[in-house]
Design a protein around this motif. Structure first.
Motif, PDB file in Angstrom:
ATOM      1  N   GLY A 294     -37.920-101.886   5.267  1.00 18.68           N
ATOM      2  CA  GLY A 294     -36.566-102.063   4.724  1.00 18.68           C
ATOM      3  C   GLY A 294     -36.587-102.436   3.246  1.00 18.68           C
ATOM      4  O   GLY A 294     -35.556-102.831   2.706  1.00 18.68           O
ATOM      5  N   GLY A 295     -37.755-102.347   2.602  1.00 18.89           N
ATOM      6  CA  GLY A 295     -37.860-102.635   1.169  1.00 18.89           C
ATOM      7  C   GLY A 295     -37.712-104.118   0.858  1.00 18.89           C
ATOM      8  O   GLY A 295     -37.260-104.493  -0.225  1.00 18.89           O
ATOM      9  N   ILE A 296     -38.102-104.946   1.808  1.00 16.58           N
ATOM     10  CA  ILE A 296     -37.935-106.398   1.612  1.00 16.58           C
ATOM     11  C   ILE A 296     -39.267-107.040   1.227  1.00 16.58           C
ATOM     12  O   ILE A 296     -40.303-106.785   1.875  1.00 16.58           O
ATOM     13  CB  ILE A 296     -37.381-107.041   2.900  1.00 16.58           C
ATOM     14  N   ARG A 297     -39.215-107.843   0.172  1.00 15.55           N
ATOM     15  CA  ARG A 297     -40.439-108.536  -0.247  1.00 15.55           C
ATOM     16  C   ARG A 297     -40.499-109.890   0.449  1.00 15.55           C
ATOM     17  O   ARG A 297     -39.515-110.638   0.461  1.00 15.55           O
ATOM     18  CB  ARG A 297     -40.420-108.725  -1.765  1.00 15.55           C
ATOM     19  N   VAL A 298     -41.645-110.154   1.063  1.00 15.33           N
ATOM     20  CA  VAL A 298     -41.785-111.392   1.826  1.00 15.33           C
ATOM     21  C   VAL A 298     -42.686-112.368   1.061  1.00 15.33           C
ATOM     22  O   VAL A 298     -43.790-112.015   0.676  1.00 15.33           O
ATOM     23  CB  VAL A 298     -42.412-111.096   3.218  1.00 15.33           C
ATOM     24  N   ASP A 299     -42.191-113.573   0.789  1.00 19.25           N
ATOM     25  CA  ASP A 299     -43.000-114.606   0.113  1.00 19.25           C
ATOM     26  C   ASP A 299     -43.192-115.769   1.065  1.00 19.25           C
ATOM     27  O   ASP A 299     -42.217-116.236   1.671  1.00 19.25           O
ATOM     28  CB  ASP A 299     -42.260-115.136  -1.114  1.00 19.25           C
ATOM     29  N   THR A 300     -44.412-116.239   1.162  1.00 20.08           N
ATOM     30  CA  THR A 300     -44.642-117.391   2.048  1.00 20.08           C
ATOM     31  C   THR A 300     -45.271-118.546   1.273  1.00 20.08           C
ATOM     32  O   THR A 300     -46.028-118.329   0.316  1.00 20.08           O
ATOM     33  CB  THR A 300     -45.610-117.011   3.196  1.00 20.08           C
ATOM     34  N   HIS A 301     -44.922-119.717   1.677  1.00 21.40           N
ATOM     35  CA  HIS A 301     -45.588-120.903   1.108  1.00 21.40           C
ATOM     36  C   HIS A 301     -45.735-121.940   2.217  1.00 21.40           C
ATOM     37  O   HIS A 301     -44.744-122.495   2.700  1.00 21.40           O
ATOM     38  CB  HIS A 301     -44.760-121.482  -0.050  1.00 21.40           C
ATOM     39  N   TYR A 302     -47.001-122.140   2.611  1.00 21.43           N
ATOM     40  CA  TYR A 302     -47.246-123.081   3.709  1.00 21.43           C
ATOM     41  C   TYR A 302     -47.864-124.364   3.152  1.00 21.43           C
ATOM     42  O   TYR A 302     -48.921-124.312   2.515  1.00 21.43           O
ATOM     43  CB  TYR A 302     -48.213-122.458   4.734  1.00 21.43           C
ATOM     44  N   ALA A 303     -47.197-125.489   3.388  1.00 15.70           N
ATOM     45  CA  ALA A 303     -47.714-126.769   2.872  1.00 15.70           C
ATOM     46  C   ALA A 303     -48.956-127.208   3.649  1.00 15.70           C
ATOM     47  O   ALA A 303     -49.070-126.924   4.851  1.00 15.70           O
ATOM     48  CB  ALA A 303     -46.623-127.834   2.981  1.00 15.70           C
ATOM     49  N   ASP A 304     -49.848-127.881   2.955  1.00 15.52           N
ATOM     50  CA  ASP A 304     -51.070-128.391   3.606  1.00 15.52           C
ATOM     51  C   ASP A 304     -50.796-129.745   4.263  1.00 15.52           C
ATOM     52  O   ASP A 304     -49.852-130.448   3.884  1.00 15.52           O
ATOM     53  CB  ASP A 304     -52.181-128.599   2.564  1.00 15.52           C
ATOM     54  N   GLY A 305     -51.643-130.079   5.190  1.00 15.49           N
ATOM     55  CA  GLY A 305     -51.632-131.430   5.773  1.00 15.49           C
ATOM     56  C   GLY A 305     -50.391-131.757   6.587  1.00 15.49           C
ATOM     57  O   GLY A 305     -49.991-132.926   6.678  1.00 15.49           O
ATOM     58  N   LEU A 306     -49.772-130.744   7.162  1.00 14.01           N
ATOM     59  CA  LEU A 306     -48.564-131.023   7.965  1.00 14.01           C
ATOM     60  C   LEU A 306     -48.948-131.660   9.303  1.00 14.01           C
ATOM     61  O   LEU A 306     -49.995-131.325   9.868  1.00 14.01           O
ATOM     62  CB  LEU A 306     -47.809-129.714   8.246  1.00 14.01           C
TER      63      LEU A 306
ATOM     64  N   PRO B 218     -28.945-105.145  -3.166  1.00 13.73           N
ATOM     65  CA  PRO B 218     -29.911-104.675  -4.160  1.00 13.73           C
ATOM     66  C   PRO B 218     -31.192-105.529  -4.186  1.00 13.73           C
ATOM     67  O   PRO B 218     -32.293-104.997  -4.211  1.00 13.73           O
ATOM     68  CB  PRO B 218     -29.155-104.772  -5.491  1.00 13.73           C
ATOM     69  N   GLU B 219     -31.005-106.866  -4.131  1.00 10.30           N
ATOM     70  CA  GLU B 219     -32.191-107.720  -4.172  1.00 10.30           C
ATOM     71  C   GLU B 219     -32.559-108.129  -2.760  1.00 10.30           C
ATOM     72  O   GLU B 219     -31.761-108.752  -2.046  1.00 10.30           O
ATOM     73  CB  GLU B 219     -31.906-108.967  -5.020  1.00 10.30           C
ATOM     74  N   ARG B 220     -33.784-107.751  -2.326  1.00  6.64           N
ATOM     75  CA  ARG B 220     -34.157-108.025  -0.928  1.00  6.64           C
ATOM     76  C   ARG B 220     -35.433-108.849  -0.868  1.00  6.64           C
ATOM     77  O   ARG B 220     -36.538-108.299  -0.986  1.00  6.64           O
ATOM     78  CB  ARG B 220     -34.381-106.700  -0.184  1.00  6.64           C
ATOM     79  N   ARG B 221     -35.250-110.148  -0.710  1.00  7.72           N
ATOM     80  CA  ARG B 221     -36.422-111.018  -0.638  1.00  7.72           C
ATOM     81  C   ARG B 221     -36.234-112.073   0.459  1.00  7.72           C
ATOM     82  O   ARG B 221     -35.121-112.551   0.687  1.00  7.72           O
ATOM     83  CB  ARG B 221     -36.643-111.725  -1.974  1.00  7.72           C
ATOM     84  N   VAL B 222     -37.334-112.386   1.110  1.00  9.59           N
ATOM     85  CA  VAL B 222     -37.298-113.470   2.096  1.00  9.59           C
ATOM     86  C   VAL B 222     -38.381-114.485   1.719  1.00  9.59           C
ATOM     87  O   VAL B 222     -39.514-114.092   1.410  1.00  9.59           O
ATOM     88  CB  VAL B 222     -37.609-112.975   3.527  1.00  9.59           C
ATOM     89  N   PHE B 223     -37.994-115.748   1.686  1.00  5.02           N
ATOM     90  CA  PHE B 223     -38.954-116.821   1.381  1.00  5.02           C
ATOM     91  C   PHE B 223     -39.136-117.667   2.630  1.00  5.02           C
ATOM     92  O   PHE B 223     -38.157-118.201   3.165  1.00  5.02           O
ATOM     93  CB  PHE B 223     -38.420-117.714   0.259  1.00  5.02           C
ATOM     94  N   ILE B 224     -40.391-117.767   3.063  1.00 10.97           N
ATOM     95  CA  ILE B 224     -40.657-118.596   4.238  1.00 10.97           C
ATOM     96  C   ILE B 224     -41.522-119.768   3.780  1.00 10.97           C
ATOM     97  O   ILE B 224     -42.612-119.558   3.217  1.00 10.97           O
ATOM     98  CB  ILE B 224     -41.401-117.786   5.325  1.00 10.97           C
ATOM     99  N   THR B 225     -41.030-120.958   3.995  1.00  8.65           N
ATOM    100  CA  THR B 225     -41.816-122.127   3.566  1.00  8.65           C
ATOM    101  C   THR B 225     -41.891-123.155   4.687  1.00  8.65           C
ATOM    102  O   THR B 225     -40.978-123.244   5.524  1.00  8.65           O
ATOM    103  CB  THR B 225     -41.183-122.826   2.343  1.00  8.65           C
ATOM    104  N   THR B 226     -42.998-123.871   4.665  1.00 10.10           N
ATOM    105  CA  THR B 226     -43.099-125.014   5.583  1.00 10.10           C
ATOM    106  C   THR B 226     -43.343-126.255   4.735  1.00 10.10           C
ATOM    107  O   THR B 226     -43.994-126.174   3.686  1.00 10.10           O
ATOM    108  CB  THR B 226     -44.275-124.855   6.573  1.00 10.10           C
ATOM    109  N   GLN B 227     -42.793-127.373   5.150  1.00 13.77           N
ATOM    110  CA  GLN B 227     -43.041-128.634   4.445  1.00 13.77           C
ATOM    111  C   GLN B 227     -42.802-129.811   5.375  1.00 13.77           C
ATOM    112  O   GLN B 227     -42.194-129.659   6.439  1.00 13.77           O
ATOM    113  CB  GLN B 227     -42.181-128.732   3.191  1.00 13.77           C
ATOM    114  N   ARG B 228     -43.279-130.948   4.910  1.00  8.01           N
ATOM    115  CA  ARG B 228     -43.091-132.172   5.697  1.00  8.01           C
ATOM    116  C   ARG B 228     -41.618-132.594   5.611  1.00  8.01           C
ATOM    117  O   ARG B 228     -40.995-132.403   4.556  1.00  8.01           O
ATOM    118  CB  ARG B 228     -43.984-133.257   5.109  1.00  8.01           C
ATOM    119  N   HIS B 229     -41.086-133.108   6.677  1.00  3.89           N
ATOM    120  CA  HIS B 229     -39.702-133.585   6.637  1.00  3.89           C
ATOM    121  C   HIS B 229     -39.583-134.830   7.499  1.00  3.89           C
ATOM    122  O   HIS B 229     -39.820-134.773   8.710  1.00  3.89           O
ATOM    123  CB  HIS B 229     -38.742-132.513   7.154  1.00  3.89           C
TER     124      HIS B 229
END
Ligand code: ADP
Length: 350
Positions: A223-235, A264-275
């Motif tokens: 679908g032309g979507i750019r996927v960005d991931t950011h996984y936090a350490d030490g969770l 027009p702009e197709r991006r997905v950001f997946i992040t994990t973090q402490r909460h």
């Protein structure tokens, strides 16, 4: 009972007042025939004595008479009370009421008949609504399952034609991903129909999120979507069912993909973090976002803004019940035109 008694009492008072008035009238008539020199004091005294003597008798007679006269009215009153409490069709059989009783009975029967008709119409409407919902779910399900099926058939045919082992392996991987997707959709429906006791394990969030992203990465890229991931350490680890949690993430990712189809702009950001005392997973897209009037309803069962056949309105409600069962929370932050950010929070395993 109390109302009947007061009805009798009211009629008795009227009767007693009438008798007293009559007595006074007779006394006045008698007084007008007396000599002006007559002893008025003695006369009043002896009349007063008679009145005191006769008063209880007058009252008892008046009460008995009133009870007789007001009996039909009391029956009508109690029948009306029953009608008010929903006993439609109740009848009153008091000859003393005459036409009033017949009118009441006709009214009561008409009300009974109308209520039966309304109940029937209501039941038919509910049935029609259920069938409509079932039809929509079936249409949505057929559509959702057909997509991965088309992929599976296509990749299998391509695999059949290729002589390159690496290419064949890639086709197998794609077939596997599509089969998992179809399975996930069916599992969704099963979970919805029969939320089962979940089997939980202590697990790392990052690999679980990464595997969900891998499962639909191909679909998103198509679908032309750019996927960005950011996984936090030490969770911290969490306690949960990895299959169900993956389902939730797949649903969020596929929703994000669908929301951005025309964007027009197709991006997905997946992040994990402490909460706080756990972990937060965020799935953010750059799609059209969610209208404020829909934000409060997107987790409702069957709420969908997608066209017929494309949306079932089950994804987010099933996701919410899964996250609730994990003692977590799922919420959305969104501004129209600025994308949507779904936040899943899960408590750390104790
Ligand atoms: P469905 O996808 O079948 O409509 P869901 O429960 O998954 O059912 O979603 C309900 C509704 O929430 C969608 O119809 C859509 O209006 C809205 N929605 C969900 N995710 C997004 C998103 N990322 N961006 C915009 N709207 C969304």
């Amino acid at each position: 009972m109390r109302r009947t008694f007061s009805l009798h009492l009211m009629a008795a008072s009227v009767a007693a007042a009438a008798v007293t008035l009559l007595g006074c009238g007779l006394l006045l008539a008698y007084a007008s025939t007396l000599e002006p020199t007559a002893n008025w004091g003695r006369l009043l005294f002896s009349v007063g004595g008679w009145v005191l003597l006769l008063l209880p008798v007058i009252l008892i007679v008046a009460y008995l008479w009133a009870a007789r006269v007001t009996k039909p009215l009391a029956s009508l009153d109690s029948a009306m009370q029953k009608l008010k409490d929903g006993a439609y069709g109740v009848e009153v059989n008091e000859p003393g009421l005459g036409g009033l009783g017949q009118t009441f009975n006709a009214l009561s029967h008409a009300l009974h008949q109308r209520t039966e008709e309304l109940n029937l119409i209501n039941a038919q409407l509910m049935q029609a609504e259920k069938l409509g919902a079932l039809g929509e779910i079936t249409a949505g399900l057929a559509h959702e399952v057909r997509n991965p099926m088309v992929g599976i058939v296509g990749f299998a045919q391509l695999g059949d034609e290729t002589t390159d082992l690496d290419e064949a392996k890639e086709f197998f991987r794609l077939i596997d991903a599509d089969a998992q997707r179809a399975n996930g959709i069916l599992q969704h429906l099963l979970d919805f129909a029969r939320p089962s006791e979940i089997e939980t394990e202590v697990l790392d969030v990052n690999p679980m999120v990464a595997s969900a992203v891998r499962l639909c990465a191909h679909q998103l890229q198509l679908g032309g979507i750019r996927v960005d991931t950011h996984y936090a350490d030490g969770l911290p680890k969490i306690k949960g069912n990895s299959n169900q949690l993956r389902q939730v993430l797949l649903n969020l990712l596929l929703n994000a993909g669908q929301a951005m189809e025309e964007h027009p702009e197709r991006r997905v950001f997946i992040t994990t973090q402490r909460h706080e005392k756990g972990v937060e997973i965020s799935v953010r897209d750059t799609g059209p976002g969610i209208a404020p009037e829909a934000t409060g309803r997107i987790f409702d069962t069957f709420f969908t803004t997608k066209p017929r056949g494309k949306g079932t309105g089950l994804g987010l409600s099933v996701s919410k019940s899964i996250i609730d069962a994990h003692q977590g929370s799922i919420q959305v932050e969104s501004e129209p035109g600025k994308g949507a950010n779904f936040l899943v929070r899960l408590p750390a395993a104790s």
